[in-house]
Design a protein around this motif. Structure first.
Motif, short mmCIF file in Angstrom:
data_model
loop_
_atom_site.label_atom_id
_atom_site.label_comp_id
_atom_site.label_asym_id
_atom_site.label_seq_id
_atom_site.Cartn_x
_atom_site.Cartn_y
_atom_site.Cartn_z
N VAL A 8 0.86 -1.18 0.00
CA VAL A 8 0.00 0.00 0.00
C VAL A 8 0.90 1.23 0.00
N SER A 9 0.68 2.13 -0.97
CA SER A 9 1.54 3.30 -1.08
C SER A 9 1.32 4.25 0.09
N LYS A 10 2.30 5.13 0.30
CA LYS A 10 2.20 6.09 1.40
C LYS A 10 1.02 7.04 1.20
N ALA A 11 0.77 7.42 -0.06
CA ALA A 11 -0.33 8.34 -0.34
C ALA A 11 -1.67 7.68 -0.01
N ARG A 12 -1.83 6.44 -0.38
CA ARG A 12 -3.10 5.74 -0.11
C ARG A 12 -3.27 5.49 1.39
N ARG A 13 -2.18 5.13 2.06
CA ARG A 13 -2.24 4.90 3.50
C ARG A 13 -2.58 6.19 4.24
N ASP A 14 -1.91 7.29 3.89
CA ASP A 14 -2.13 8.55 4.58
C ASP A 14 -3.49 9.16 4.26
#
Length: 53
Positions: A8-14
């Motif tokens: 899961v990318s950082k953008a999607r997680r955040d």
């Protein structure tokens, strides 16, 4: 045990985590004596020396 299939990318997680951290603006209440938002009184006593502008 559940294991993620893909990273899961950082953008999607955040994006998922960011919706719970909205801060509300601090509330300012007018003084019942003088009507000013900050007048230096607390619990009926003068606690701060506020200069009049």
């Amino acid at each position: 045990m559940a294991v993620p299939k893909c990273k899961v990318s950082k953008a999607r997680r955040d994006k998922r985590r960011g919706s719970n951290w909205k801060l509300s603006a601090p509330s300012v209440v007018a003084c019942p004596k003088c009507g000013e938002p900050v007048c230096g009184t607390y619990n009926g006593r003068q606690v701060l020396a506020v200069e009049a502008e």
